[in-house]
Design a protein around this motif. Structure first.
Motif, PDB file in Angstrom:
ATOM      1  N   ARG A 493      13.775 -10.636  -2.497  1.00 38.59           N
ATOM      2  CA  ARG A 493      14.668 -11.740  -2.828  1.00 38.59           C
ATOM      3  C   ARG A 493      14.255 -12.998  -2.097  1.00 38.59           C
ATOM      4  N   ASP A 494      14.603 -14.140  -2.688  1.00 42.54           N
ATOM      5  CA  ASP A 494      14.461 -15.449  -2.049  1.00 42.54           C
ATOM      6  C   ASP A 494      15.612 -16.309  -2.536  1.00 42.54           C
ATOM      7  N   GLU A 495      16.638 -16.391  -1.709  1.00 45.98           N
ATOM      8  CA  GLU A 495      17.835 -17.143  -2.085  1.00 45.98           C
ATOM      9  C   GLU A 495      17.756 -18.607  -1.677  1.00 45.98           C
ATOM     10  N   SER A 496      16.814 -18.937  -0.775  1.00 48.17           N
ATOM     11  CA  SER A 496      16.865 -20.259  -0.147  1.00 48.17           C
ATOM     12  C   SER A 496      16.055 -21.326  -0.877  1.00 48.17           C
ATOM     13  N   PHE A 497      15.106 -20.940  -1.718  1.00 47.82           N
ATOM     14  CA  PHE A 497      14.188 -21.855  -2.385  1.00 47.82           C
ATOM     15  C   PHE A 497      13.227 -22.540  -1.412  1.00 47.82           C
ATOM     16  N   GLN A 498      13.351 -22.285  -0.121  1.00 47.12           N
ATOM     17  CA  GLN A 498      12.511 -22.978   0.846  1.00 47.12           C
ATOM     18  C   GLN A 498      11.328 -22.120   1.284  1.00 47.12           C
ATOM     19  N   THR A 499      11.540 -20.838   1.417  1.00 47.36           N
ATOM     20  CA  THR A 499      10.478 -19.961   1.899  1.00 47.36           C
ATOM     21  C   THR A 499       9.629 -19.470   0.736  1.00 47.36           C
ATOM     22  N   ILE A 500       8.542 -18.815   1.087  1.00 41.61           N
ATOM     23  CA  ILE A 500       7.634 -18.247   0.093  1.00 41.61           C
ATOM     24  C   ILE A 500       7.682 -16.741   0.258  1.00 41.61           C
ATOM     25  N   VAL A 501       8.184 -16.042  -0.742  1.00 36.14           N
ATOM     26  CA  VAL A 501       8.379 -14.595  -0.659  1.00 36.14           C
ATOM     27  C   VAL A 501       7.457 -13.901  -1.651  1.00 36.14           C
ATOM     28  N   GLU A 502       6.675 -12.954  -1.162  1.00 34.93           N
ATOM     29  CA  GLU A 502       5.855 -12.091  -2.001  1.00 34.93           C
ATOM     30  C   GLU A 502       5.985 -10.660  -1.496  1.00 34.93           C
ATOM     31  N   ALA A 503       5.976  -9.709  -2.427  1.00 27.93           N
ATOM     32  CA  ALA A 503       6.067  -8.297  -2.065  1.00 27.93           C
ATOM     33  C   ALA A 503       5.176  -7.489  -2.995  1.00 27.93           C
ATOM     34  N   ALA A 504       4.785  -6.307  -2.551  1.00 26.47           N
ATOM     35  CA  ALA A 504       3.978  -5.406  -3.362  1.00 26.47           C
ATOM     36  C   ALA A 504       4.235  -3.973  -2.906  1.00 26.47           C
ATOM     37  N   VAL A 505       4.042  -3.022  -3.807  1.00 23.63           N
ATOM     38  CA  VAL A 505       4.214  -1.593  -3.522  1.00 23.63           C
ATOM     39  C   VAL A 505       3.050  -0.845  -4.143  1.00 23.63           C
ATOM     40  N   ASP A 506       2.520   0.145  -3.429  1.00 29.97           N
ATOM     41  CA  ASP A 506       1.420   0.946  -3.954  1.00 29.97           C
ATOM     42  C   ASP A 506       1.474   2.337  -3.342  1.00 29.97           C
ATOM     43  N   ASP A 507       0.784   3.258  -4.005  1.00 28.99           N
ATOM     44  CA  ASP A 507       0.595   4.627  -3.516  1.00 28.99           C
ATOM     45  C   ASP A 507       1.902   5.273  -3.089  1.00 28.99           C
ATOM     46  N   PHE A 508       2.817   5.361  -4.040  1.00 28.39           N
ATOM     47  CA  PHE A 508       4.115   6.009  -3.843  1.00 28.39           C
ATOM     48  C   PHE A 508       3.923   7.519  -3.958  1.00 28.39           C
ATOM     49  N   SER A 509       4.560   8.283  -3.073  1.00 31.90           N
ATOM     50  CA  SER A 509       4.443   9.740  -3.158  1.00 31.90           C
ATOM     51  C   SER A 509       5.691  10.413  -2.605  1.00 31.90           C
ATOM     52  N   LEU A 510       5.871  11.649  -3.020  1.00 37.37           N
ATOM     53  CA  LEU A 510       6.905  12.531  -2.497  1.00 37.37           C
ATOM     54  C   LEU A 510       6.216  13.786  -1.994  1.00 37.37           C
ATOM     55  N   VAL A 511       6.545  14.223  -0.789  1.00 36.91           N
ATOM     56  CA  VAL A 511       5.925  15.412  -0.215  1.00 36.91           C
ATOM     57  C   VAL A 511       7.011  16.293   0.364  1.00 36.91           C
ATOM     58  N   THR A 512       6.700  17.594   0.451  1.00 35.07           N
ATOM     59  CA  THR A 512       7.612  18.521   1.113  1.00 35.07           C
ATOM     60  C   THR A 512       6.925  19.102   2.328  1.00 35.07           C
ATOM     61  N   PHE A 513       7.656  19.201   3.406  1.00 32.36           N
ATOM     62  CA  PHE A 513       7.122  19.750   4.640  1.00 32.36           C
ATOM     63  C   PHE A 513       7.391  21.246   4.627  1.00 32.36           C
ATOM     64  N   GLU A 514       6.370  22.008   4.251  1.00 32.91           N
ATOM     65  CA  GLU A 514       6.522  23.437   4.066  1.00 32.91           C
ATOM     66  C   GLU A 514       6.715  24.138   5.406  1.00 32.91           C
ATOM     67  N   GLU A 515       7.489  25.194   5.372  1.00 31.80           N
ATOM     68  CA  GLU A 515       7.759  25.983   6.568  1.00 31.80           C
ATOM     69  C   GLU A 515       6.849  27.205   6.576  1.00 31.80           C
ATOM     70  N   ILE A 516       5.867  27.204   7.469  1.00 29.49           N
ATOM     71  CA  ILE A 516       4.868  28.264   7.501  1.00 29.49           C
ATOM     72  C   ILE A 516       5.478  29.534   8.077  1.00 29.49           C
ATOM     73  N   SER A 517       5.167  30.658   7.468  1.00 32.06           N
ATOM     74  CA  SER A 517       5.663  31.945   7.983  1.00 32.06           C
ATOM     75  C   SER A 517       4.780  32.388   9.133  1.00 32.06           C
ATOM     76  N   THR A 518       5.033  31.827  10.297  1.00 31.21           N
ATOM     77  CA  THR A 518       4.229  32.113  11.488  1.00 31.21           C
ATOM     78  C   THR A 518       5.152  32.613  12.580  1.00 31.21           C
ATOM     79  N   ALA A 519       4.861  33.762  13.117  1.00 26.60           N
ATOM     80  CA  ALA A 519       5.689  34.321  14.186  1.00 26.60           C
ATOM     81  C   ALA A 519       5.192  33.826  15.531  1.00 26.60           C
TER      82      ALA A 519
END
Length: 623
Positions: A493-519
């Motif tokens: 967002r840029d509500e002020s008209f005075q600043t210069i706002v740029e944004a970007a998004v890349d390499d989006f991912s979802l991962v699960t942290f697996e629970e290893i069966s280790t005693a």
């Protein structure tokens, strides 16, 4: 100095120039020092301004140079204000923005004209204060008496009809003082072409002593940090056999107490403290967190104290805040590099930006004096080239072309079904530039929804201009339970008209942290097999879940315990505590504690103990 940036506030008046030294203990509390760098005469082509106010601006720069060598509890902000001579415009914009943001400015010290001494006058410094800032003047007087005894401090007053940048802070309720040469006999050459070195700026002695007094005052206000810790947090690891080395650099103004140097860690089930020992390198220490079983999240923080009783922690706010790493395998659920269309959409309720709307594109860089504004490359390694960006500019275009203007723009993810998972993290690389650093009002925000977008929970927000690709990882279950209707949105967002706002998004991912069966064996692994712990089902659950496990072969029945803990490591319920024969077993938990009372929604650990084996996993109760 952590950052230097421009604070834009008016298209016609030059911007404020800001530098920041972040506080080591309370970075949200600010001490500001400023002077204005504009000058004025009747001839706009000749405005030297040596005393008014190159002298004050030089004080600010010299204070920054000296104080940047040290650490302080509170944040120091150095500002060269624009537009003072046309109505305190720069300082008013700065103070108004801080007021609107709710910033905590402990004190503001403004310097305006500190280089003129009238013939026959003593070398002294006037300090102008109002009733709410008398304490700052007294502190300055005490600091000068201690560190600059040859500089007299005088209670000053701004000449009639005049003002300076301190008044902007007064107007917004912030305590502030003005450092000024003799207010009864100040330079008669200001606002003329004679405001030059040797005529108007005629006393290097006053200027030098004023700088020393200002340094002493600012250091007193910001409170020197007695102990400083630097540490690069540990990364996730699949290693379940070796201890985890924590390395930190610890510096103190007095001797450290060696018994105080610790790394405190907790898994929610077990906790401990590992002593920090010198590595042989100057100021460097190391400690070792014991190896953990797979599926363990380890929270830790560093503690240090000196022999005088000063104490600090890393990260700040510990143990409430902590570093964290995961022991186990990280399995991808989804990875999107945005090189092809994948169901992401642009636009949400309330979007009203006039320009700079999100789009998927091969980004073209734009630049300012601060560096890149819009990135000139996506984050994905070659041959990747595409990302989502707010209003892609044409090659070689001005930084103001197609940047976010006049409101907000939203990038929406598709709906993801995460109902069959646990321990899921969202990861992405983001770029955010708002051209004015942490004091800018334009916020970058990321939200998550568990109902397809009907309601949202914030998982990240910042005002700080980064101007680089930054990796972000968040545990979704820290904000909302996993469902079949998970969605994400990215807002610029840029509500002020005075600043210069740029944004970007890349390499989006979802991962699960697996629970290893280790005693983890205490005294060696079981010679006749080992216990295994299955995943609870369903997960998340409400109110009942079933937990499967296997008892190892032993001589007769084997003592078995199956225990539920909360995130704080507190015992919630013992589900199994009895000898059992070798083979499979099942326990049911109905979401109640040992007294039969329903427990709150959230993440819980369940641990199986059989012979010398230990295994722990997580489950989520969703009421």
């Amino acid at each position: 100095i952590d950052s230097v940036y421009l604070h834009w506030f008016d298209a016609e008046i030059k911007e404020n120039v800001v530098a920041v030294i972040p506080g080591a203990k309370n970075p949200g509390k600010l001490v500001v020092v400023g002077g204005h760098y504009d000058s004025i005469t009747g001839n706009h082509n000749n405005c030297p301004g040596a005393d008014d106010d190159a002298s004050g601006t030089a004080l600010v720069i010299e204070c920054a140079r000296i104080l940047s060598r040290y650490r302080f509890d509170y944040t120091l902000v150095f500002v060269a204000f624009g537009g003072e001579e046309v109505g305190l415009v720069g300082s008013e914009a700065f103070a108004a923005l801080a007021d609107a943001r709710g910033d905590t400015i402990l004190a503001a010290v403004c310097a305006d004209m500190i280089g003129y001494v009238a013939p026959g006058d003593p070398v002294d410094l006037d300090i102008v204060a109002n009733p709410t800032s008398l304490w700052i003047r007294q502190l300055a007087t005490d600091a000068a008496a201690l560190y600059v005894p040859d500089l007299a401090i005088v209670n000053g007053a701004v000449p009639g009809g005049a003002s300076s940048d301190h008044a902007s802070f007064w107007g917004h309720g912030f305590p502030a003082v003005l450092l000024f040469e003799d207010s009864d006999d100040y330079s008669p050459y200001i606002h003329t072409t004679s405001d030059v070195v040797g005529i108007s700026y005629n006393s290097e002695t006053l200027a030098r002593r004023s700088v020393r007094a200002a340094v002493a005052l600012l250091a007193s206000l910001a409170e020197p940090n007695e102990i400083a810790i630097e540490h690069a947090p540990l990364s996730h690891t699949p290693d379940t056999e070796n201890s985890y080395r924590v390395v930190a650099t610890i510096e103190a103004t007095t001797a450290l107490d060696p018994d105080s140097l610790l790394v405190r860690y907790s898994t929610g089930v077990v906790s401990g403290a590992a002593p920090l020992a010198p590595t042989g390198r100057s100021g460097e220490y190391e400690a070792f967190i014991p190896a953990m079983i797979g599926g363990t999240f380890v929270d830790y923080h560093i503690v240090a104290a000196d022999v005088e009783g000063n104490r600090t922690v890393h990260p700040l706010g510990a143990p409430g805040a902590a570093h964290s790493f995961f022991v186990g395998e990280i399995t991808p659920i989804l990875a999107d590099d945005f090189e092809a269309e994948s169901g992401w959409t642009v636009g949400d309720a309330g979007d009203d930006a006039l320009e700079g709307i999100w789009e998927r594109a091969v980004t073209n860089g734009t630049w300012s004096a601060n560096g890149a504004v819009q990135p000139d490359e996506d984050h994905t390694p070659d041959p990747g080239a595409t990302c989502f960006v707010t209003g892609n500019a044409q090659p070689g275009a001005s930084q103001r072309e197609n940047e976010v203007q006049g409101g907000k723009t939203t990038l929406l993810s598709p709906v993801f079904d995460l109902s069959g998972y646990s321990n899921v993290r969202v990861r992405y690389w983001r770029w955010y530039s708002n051209d004015t650093g942490f004091l800018d009002p334009d916020e970058w925000a990321v939200d998550v929804s568990g109902d397809g977008g009907e309601s949202w929970t914030r998982i990240e927000s910042t005002w700080k201009s980064d101007q680089s690709w930054r990796f972000v990882e968040k545990s979704i279950e820290d904000f909302t339970p996993l469902t079949a209707e998970m969605r994400f949105r990215f807002i610029a967002r840029d509500e002020s008209f005075q600043t210069i706002v740029e944004a970007a998004v890349d390499d989006f991912s979802l991962v699960t942290f697996e629970e290893i069966s280790t005693a983890v064996a205490e005294g060696g692994p079981s010679a006749a097999g080992r216990a295994t712990l299955g995943r609870n089902a369903p997960n998340p659950f409400n109110p009942t879940t079933r937990i499967a496990y296997t008892v190892p072969v032993g001589s007769g029945a084997v003592p078995v315990k199956l225990i539920v803990y909360d995130l704080g490591g507190r015992l919630v319920r013992v589900l199994v505590d009895r000898p059992e024969p070798a083979g499979p077993g099942v326990a049911t938990w109905d979401g109640t504690d040992s007294n039969g009372r329903p427990v709150a929604s959230g993440v819980y650990f369940y641990q199986l103990r059989a012979l010398s084996d230990r295994e722990t996993k997580r489950m989520v109760l969703l009421r």
